[in-house]
Design a protein around this motif. Structure first.
Motif, PDB file in Angstrom:
ATOM      1  N   LEU A  21      40.408  69.216 -16.915  1.00 24.00           N
ATOM      2  CA  LEU A  21      40.329  70.642 -17.218  1.00 24.00           C
ATOM      3  C   LEU A  21      39.525  70.873 -18.487  1.00 24.00           C
ATOM      4  CD1 LEU A  21      41.468  73.322 -16.064  1.00 24.00           C
ATOM      5  CD2 LEU A  21      43.414  73.039 -17.607  1.00 24.00           C
TER       6      LEU A  21
ATOM      7  N   TRP B 143      35.982  72.804 -18.232  1.00 21.45           N
ATOM      8  CA  TRP B 143      36.085  74.192 -18.647  1.00 21.45           C
ATOM      9  C   TRP B 143      36.034  74.416 -20.155  1.00 21.45           C
ATOM     10  CZ3 TRP B 143      35.683  78.171 -15.372  1.00 21.45           C
ATOM     11  CH2 TRP B 143      35.898  77.921 -14.014  1.00 21.45           C
TER      12      TRP B 143
ATOM     13  N   ALA C 215      39.756  77.212 -20.633  1.00 19.86           N
ATOM     14  CA  ALA C 215      41.043  76.884 -20.015  1.00 19.86           C
ATOM     15  C   ALA C 215      42.155  76.685 -21.046  1.00 19.86           C
ATOM     16  CB  ALA C 215      40.905  75.623 -19.156  1.00 19.86           C
TER      17      ALA C 215
ATOM     18  N   GLU D 247      44.890  76.152 -15.426  1.00 22.07           N
ATOM     19  CA  GLU D 247      43.991  75.608 -14.405  1.00 22.07           C
ATOM     20  C   GLU D 247      43.884  76.568 -13.228  1.00 22.07           C
ATOM     21  OE1 GLU D 247      43.207  71.461 -11.950  1.00 22.07           O
ATOM     22  OE2 GLU D 247      45.079  71.734 -13.030  1.00 22.07           O
TER      23      GLU D 247
ATOM     24  N   THR E  53      40.454  78.780 -12.140  1.00 28.37           N
ATOM     25  CA  THR E  53      39.985  78.593 -10.773  1.00 28.37           C
ATOM     26  C   THR E  53      39.871  79.930 -10.056  1.00 28.37           C
ATOM     27  OG1 THR E  53      41.008  76.396 -10.666  1.00 28.37           O
ATOM     28  CG2 THR E  53      40.459  77.441  -8.577  1.00 28.37           C
TER      29      THR E  53
ATOM     30  N   TRP F 136      36.769  82.769 -10.430  1.00 32.47           N
ATOM     31  CA  TRP F 136      35.536  82.864  -9.652  1.00 32.47           C
ATOM     32  C   TRP F 136      35.722  83.525  -8.288  1.00 32.47           C
ATOM     33  CZ3 TRP F 136      30.426  81.778 -10.628  1.00 32.47           C
ATOM     34  CH2 TRP F 136      30.162  81.261 -11.897  1.00 32.47           C
TER      35      TRP F 136
ATOM     36  N   SER G 236      30.654  73.324  -7.414  1.00 35.15           N
ATOM     37  CA  SER G 236      32.078  73.621  -7.541  1.00 35.15           C
ATOM     38  C   SER G 236      32.919  72.464  -7.014  1.00 35.15           C
ATOM     39  CB  SER G 236      32.441  74.893  -6.771  1.00 35.15           C
ATOM     40  OG  SER G 236      32.500  74.639  -5.379  1.00 35.15           O
TER      41      SER G 236
ATOM     42  N   ASN H 158      36.716  75.827  -7.985  1.00 33.77           N
ATOM     43  CA  ASN H 158      36.422  75.702  -9.408  1.00 33.77           C
ATOM     44  C   ASN H 158      34.928  75.481  -9.636  1.00 33.77           C
ATOM     45  OD1 ASN H 158      36.270  75.034 -12.117  1.00 33.77           O
ATOM     46  ND2 ASN H 158      37.277  73.050 -11.874  1.00 33.77           N
TER      47      ASN H 158
ATOM     48  N   PHE I 254      32.038  74.680 -11.816  1.00 30.05           N
ATOM     49  CA  PHE I 254      31.983  74.059 -13.135  1.00 30.05           C
ATOM     50  C   PHE I 254      30.567  73.846 -13.667  1.00 30.05           C
ATOM     51  CE2 PHE I 254      32.373  70.529 -10.093  1.00 30.05           C
ATOM     52  CZ  PHE I 254      31.358  69.660 -10.489  1.00 30.05           C
TER      53      PHE I 254
END
Length: 381
Positions: free
Chosen positions: A108, A112, A116, A124, A128, A131, A249, A253, A255
């Motif tokens: 995490l 992030w 986060a 978390e 998530t 988005w 992703s 998530n 990223f």
């Protein structure tokens, strides 16, 4: 005191230290986070002279607290049984009462960062879900994406741009990665979507609805409270006119969003980082480690943001969405267009732009914002 307990051996932890340094700097410079501390607990079975020397070197890289106990800690067995420590680095999050809120927040933190914070399991879930605005539109492009985001250890590359040759090559490289034995051994699922291959009407509606997501945020009275969300939408919108771009992703998530040369070099260099993928180091973490190597020498790109159908009397003010820039974007041009009173999607499409029906207004406005180098009002790295 809330603790982020960094538990690791002595080898291959430099990237983890780098990620934690970002967290340390943020909490150290924020008086509201002064009760959050980082503690390193080195776990070494054999404290040889070489190990002790390595410990000193690693300790010198860490500005936070360090446990100096040069023998195998007595709590080694509980670490294995209670916190699932297997020898790979983890970060255990505990609150002021000593209760564990996350047995391993390292992925995490790595993906992030402070978005986060404070890295609990609920955080978390929060980032998530952050988005959702993107996935709502992505599902309309390919119905299979709904199933892809539910896959365990699943990753999606979503990419596009005006350079068709680039997008085809990028997709071919992803297909080659999917077939690699390590991907199969680690049961990693990889899918990809080339937005450039989607019909122009669907593309237009995708960008149209993403733009509306941003305008909906900026027109809220308290939109500054959700600045991270706004920045992410702006970043994606800035890709619309680029020749090449890609988004990655893990499940829902997202990223990573990047431009052409960086993303191409990451996937082209797969042979260099593929062996980093193991049962304990995911595809996403291995990718990000190599990404940081690739992006470090690359100067930041200017970000262009074109917004159609602005309905305010004056152009809005937008901060640069680039993570390390806190300057305002400069308005580069204002364009006006009239669609002769045609508002519905079937008749008002011109050059890929769909105007919004809004009362008696009979035209549309395009305002282009740019974040560039060389001006105090523009993007500065």
């Amino acid at each position: 005191m809330d603790l982020f307990i960094f538990i690791s051996g002595l080898g291959n932890i430099e990237y983890k230290i780098q990620s934690l340094k970002g967290i340390y700097d943020s909490i150290s410079n924020d008086k509201d986070k002064k009760d959050y501390k980082i503690l390193w607990v080195p776990v070494v079975k054999n404290w040889s002279n070489e190990a002790k020397e390595k410990f000193v070197n690693m300790k010198s890289l860490m500005p936070w607290y360090v446990v100096e106990y040069l023998s195998l800690i007595k709590g080694y067995k509980p670490l294995q049984e209670e916190w699932n420590y297997t020898g790979k680095p983890i970060v255990v999050v505990t609150d002021s009462r000593g209760e564990v809120s996350n047995k391993n927040a390292l992925p995490l933190i790595f993906v992030w960062g402070m978005e986060a914070f404070p890295f609990r399991l609920e955080d978390e879930e929060r980032v998530t879900q952050h988005w959702n605005w993107f996935w709502i539109e992505a599902f309309k492009i390919n119905v299979d994406i709904k199933n892809w985001v539910k896959q365990d250890n699943g990753y999606i590359f979503f990419y596009g741009g005006t350079d068709i040759t680039w997008t085809q090559r990028f997709g071919n490289l992803i297909d080659a990665i999917k077939k690699d034995p390590i991907i199969k051994e680690t049961e990693t699922c990889i899918e990809h979507v080339n937005l450039a291959k989607v019909d122009i009407t669907t593309q237009t509606k995708f960008w149209f609805n993403i733009t509306n997501s941003l305008l909906g945020k900026t027109q809220k009275v308290d939109f500054n409270l959700d600045s991270t969300l706004k920045d992410d939408i702006e970043t994606l919108l800035s890709m619309r006119t680029e020749k090449e771009w890609a988004l990655v992703s893990e499940g829902r998530n997202v990223f990573l969003i990047e431009f052409n040369e960086v993303m191409m070099r990451v996937v082209e260099g797969f042979e260099r980082w593929r062996t980093s993928i193991t049962a304990s180091k995911s595809f996403g973490i291995a990718l990000m480690e190599y990404y940081y190597e690739v992006v470090k020498p690359v100067p930041p790109r200017c970000l262009h943001l074109e917004l159609e159908n602005i309905r305010f009397g004056l152009p809005a003010t937008f901060d640069c969405p680039y993570k390390t820039c806190d300057l305002k974007m400069e308005i580069e041009s204002v364009k006006y267009k009239c669609c002769h009173g045609m508002y519905d999607d079937e008749h008002a499409t011109e050059n890929g732009l769909v105007p919004i029906a809004a009362g008696p207004f009979t035209g549309t406005t395009t305002i282009e914002y740019v974040s560039t180098q060389g001006s105090k009002n523009k993007f500065t790295p």
